[in-house]
Design a protein around this motif. Structure first.
Motif, short mmCIF file in Angstrom:
data_model
loop_
_atom_site.label_atom_id
_atom_site.label_comp_id
_atom_site.label_asym_id
_atom_site.label_seq_id
_atom_site.Cartn_x
_atom_site.Cartn_y
_atom_site.Cartn_z
N LEU A 278 -42.72 -15.46 -31.72
CA LEU A 278 -42.21 -14.53 -30.93
C LEU A 278 -41.42 -13.43 -31.49
O LEU A 278 -41.02 -12.50 -30.53
N ARG A 279 -41.19 -13.39 -32.71
CA ARG A 279 -40.19 -12.56 -33.32
C ARG A 279 -40.87 -12.20 -34.75
O ARG A 279 -41.56 -12.89 -35.31
N ALA A 280 -40.86 -10.89 -35.17
CA ALA A 280 -41.56 -10.67 -36.58
C ALA A 280 -40.89 -11.24 -37.72
O ALA A 280 -41.47 -11.85 -38.74
N ASP A 281 -39.90 -11.61 -37.33
CA ASP A 281 -38.79 -12.24 -38.48
C ASP A 281 -38.83 -13.87 -38.14
O ASP A 281 -37.70 -14.28 -38.76
N GLN A 282 -39.27 -14.52 -37.25
CA GLN A 282 -39.25 -15.80 -37.18
C GLN A 282 -40.72 -16.60 -37.21
O GLN A 282 -41.59 -15.96 -36.13
N PHE A 283 -41.05 -17.47 -37.92
CA PHE A 283 -42.36 -17.79 -38.13
C PHE A 283 -42.37 -19.34 -38.97
O PHE A 283 -41.34 -19.84 -39.52
N LEU A 284 -43.80 -19.80 -38.70
CA LEU A 284 -43.97 -21.10 -39.31
C LEU A 284 -44.76 -20.74 -40.31
O LEU A 284 -45.76 -19.90 -40.29
N TYR A 285 -44.50 -21.12 -41.62
CA TYR A 285 -45.20 -20.80 -42.83
C TYR A 285 -45.91 -22.12 -43.45
O TYR A 285 -45.10 -22.92 -43.76
N ILE A 286 -47.10 -22.13 -43.05
CA ILE A 286 -48.11 -23.31 -43.47
C ILE A 286 -48.75 -23.03 -44.50
O ILE A 286 -49.85 -22.30 -44.43
N ILE A 287 -48.70 -23.82 -45.47
CA ILE A 287 -49.50 -23.66 -46.84
C ILE A 287 -50.29 -24.93 -47.50
O ILE A 287 -49.53 -25.94 -47.38
N ALA A 288 -51.44 -24.76 -48.02
CA ALA A 288 -52.14 -26.06 -48.38
C ALA A 288 -51.58 -26.30 -49.74
O ALA A 288 -50.86 -25.63 -50.54
N ASN A 289 -51.59 -27.72 -49.92
CA ASN A 289 -51.08 -28.29 -51.41
C ASN A 289 -51.86 -29.52 -51.58
O ASN A 289 -52.13 -30.15 -50.74
N ASP A 290 -52.06 -29.67 -52.84
CA ASP A 290 -52.69 -30.96 -53.25
C ASP A 290 -51.81 -32.18 -53.15
O ASP A 290 -52.54 -33.29 -52.88
N ASP A 291 -50.77 -31.99 -53.04
CA ASP A 291 -49.66 -33.13 -52.80
C ASP A 291 -48.83 -32.64 -51.43
O ASP A 291 -47.74 -32.38 -51.80
N PRO A 292 -49.48 -32.72 -50.25
CA PRO A 292 -48.67 -32.02 -49.06
C PRO A 292 -47.48 -33.05 -48.79
O PRO A 292 -47.39 -33.89 -49.18
N MET A 293 -46.63 -32.33 -47.87
CA MET A 293 -45.57 -32.84 -47.46
C MET A 293 -45.63 -34.12 -46.69
O MET A 293 -46.48 -34.04 -45.81
N THR A 294 -44.66 -34.94 -46.86
CA THR A 294 -44.89 -36.10 -45.98
C THR A 294 -43.43 -36.42 -45.61
O THR A 294 -42.43 -36.25 -46.33
N CYS A 295 -43.01 -36.82 -44.27
CA CYS A 295 -41.73 -37.24 -43.79
C CYS A 295 -41.74 -38.19 -42.73
O CYS A 295 -42.77 -38.56 -42.23
N PRO A 296 -40.53 -38.85 -42.65
CA PRO A 296 -40.61 -39.81 -41.59
C PRO A 296 -40.84 -38.99 -40.36
O PRO A 296 -40.52 -38.00 -40.06
N ARG A 297 -41.17 -39.83 -39.21
CA ARG A 297 -41.45 -39.40 -37.88
C ARG A 297 -40.45 -38.32 -37.14
O ARG A 297 -40.89 -37.37 -36.81
N LEU A 298 -39.32 -38.63 -37.40
CA LEU A 298 -38.27 -38.10 -36.68
C LEU A 298 -37.70 -36.60 -37.46
O LEU A 298 -36.56 -36.05 -37.06
N ASP A 299 -38.08 -36.77 -38.73
CA ASP A 299 -37.65 -35.44 -39.52
C ASP A 299 -38.16 -34.14 -38.58
O ASP A 299 -39.36 -34.10 -38.16
N HIS A 300 -37.45 -33.19 -38.48
CA HIS A 300 -37.82 -32.05 -37.87
C HIS A 300 -37.06 -30.66 -38.10
O HIS A 300 -36.39 -30.88 -38.96
N TRP A 301 -37.77 -29.88 -37.56
CA TRP A 301 -36.95 -28.47 -37.36
C TRP A 301 -36.46 -28.31 -36.08
O TRP A 301 -37.24 -28.79 -35.24
N GLY A 302 -35.67 -27.36 -35.84
CA GLY A 302 -35.20 -27.30 -34.33
C GLY A 302 -35.23 -25.81 -33.96
O GLY A 302 -35.20 -24.94 -34.56
N MET A 303 -35.37 -25.84 -32.69
CA MET A 303 -35.15 -24.37 -31.80
C MET A 303 -34.40 -24.48 -30.86
O MET A 303 -34.71 -25.59 -29.95
#
Length: 149
Positions: free
Chosen positions: A59-84
């Motif tokens: 909802l703003r030009a300077d705030q976004f999710l950047y999702i990128i492909a990787n052969d070794d993608p990110m994994t994390c425990p269930r409650l790892d998070h980002w907040g708003m």
């Protein structure tokens, strides 16, 4: 060095890597639909690269999710998070209701229901939600007991 008062910085994006299959046309459509239907995010189509990248504007030009492909993608425990944070409890409840509605159509939506942490001057109200991405989103409303804080 002179002490210069600077404005507070703010976070402007969150980046996550995922398997390239999630960024094919079908996967991008699912991600765009969920984050659009629930939060109003929109795809920055000029930045989309099939099976490589998806950028969802928050909802703003300077705030976004950047999702990128990787052969070794990110994994994390269930409650790892980002907040708003949101401006009202009503807004928090609307987002939660939208996520629950989306889950009725797709059970892969993972929700930790609304909770309240009560502090002396603040009630922190929040919920968590995830859909296909490695990190959850925590949506928070800071309900200050003294509005003049």
């Amino acid at each position: 060095m002179n002490a210069i008062e600077l404005p507070a910085p703010r976070f402007n994006h969150v980046a996550m890597s995922v398997p390239s299959d999630l960024l094919d046309e079908e996967g991008r459509d699912r991600l765009t639909k969920f984050y659009g239907d629930v939060f109003g995010f929109e795809e920055h189509a000029m930045l989309t690269v099939d099976r490589k990248r998806l950028v969802l504007g928050a909802l703003r030009a300077d705030q976004f999710l950047y999702i990128i492909a990787n052969d070794d993608p990110m994994t994390c425990p269930r409650l790892d998070h980002w907040g708003m944070s949101v401006e009202s409890e009503e807004q928090l409840d609307i987002y939660l209701d939208r996520a629950k509605k989306f889950r009725e159509e797709d059970p892969r939506v993972d929700i930790v229901d609304k909770q309240v942490e009560d502090y002396s001057s603040l009630a922190l109200k929040s919920f968590y939600v995830a859909y296909l991405l490695p990190m959850m989103v925590e949506v928070q409303y800071y309900d200050y007991k003294d509005p003049n804080r």
